[in-house]
Design an enzyme around this catalytic site. Sequence first.
Site: not given
Ligand code: SAM
Length: 281
Positions: A104, A154, A156-157, A161
């Site tokens: 993460e 898993d 974000t969109d 990041p």
């Molecule tokens: N599935 C959920 C949605 O579509 O809304 C997402 C849930 S989860 C909280 C997504 C996680 O991905 C976040 O905690 C975010 O910090 C993490 N994230 C985003 N970009 C990332 C990256 N490049 N490497 C690792 N984690 C990342």
Amino acid sequence: MMQYLETLHGPYGQYFAVERELYRDKTDYQDLVIFENKIFGKVLALDGAIQTTTRDNHPYHEMLLHVPLLAHGDAKQVLIIGGGDGGSLREAVKHPLERAVMVEIDSEVIDLSKRYLPELSDGAFDNPKAEVVIADGCRYVAETTDRFDVIVVDSTDPIGPGKVLFTSEFYRDCKRCLNPGGILVTQHGVPLLQADELTDGYRKLSALFDDVTFYLTVVPTYTGGAMTLGWATDEPRHRKVPLGKLEERFAGLGIETHYYSPAVHQGAFALPPDVQRLLTK
Ligand code: SAM
């Protein structure tokens, strides 16, 4: 009463009546809000997009993890990219794995989820199989020498990041990190509202893997209907595991689920024609 308005889809969105705001801040990577809503319980939002809720997270996390793990049948090493709330890790550690590594980028999502949303991870961060790495998932798969049977993105969109987690380079490095016959599962949003994201994902994944498709789940707070999870592997047999075999493997876990069942697993791969038509090279 205050309202939370989701801004992800521009001209269309949803609002939540905020019963109580639990936390609001800008982390090093994104805007983070946690609040309570009478219907959905505790809600986590990042950069204006709903991430998960205590009420409706199961169709997401259960389908993201149990489908590839039960289809594989002998996974020992699992990698989760993103997933800071811990819901995916919670489902992963229910399997007889040796190791579930979660990478993460934003440690604050983990810390604040543990503090305000402990139901999401339900103790998984303390499970001996769990290993948390704070790093950019894209960089991790480019550099690690570890190999995994299942990789679950898993994310974000594809904004902020999370954008790098939708690139061909990232998918190519995920493939390099998979053991032979390994499975990559990704999240591509809701086809009604994010059709381009699905087609783009299909093009990139099918350039790298022999067997690529998408499967469906329904998460009410990801508005717009069913959402698609990407499925990529070089082992086509994983998609054709007979129902009886899935039932046997699922029974072996001895767990109760909210949404996943072996029959739902099989049915999830049936795509409506409008979704199927988006899978074009
Ligand atoms: N599935 C959920 C949605 O579509 O809304 C997402 C849930 S989860 C909280 C997504 C996680 O991905 C976040 O905690 C975010 O910090 C993490 N994230 C985003 N970009 C990332 C990256 N490049 N490497 C690792 N984690 C990342």
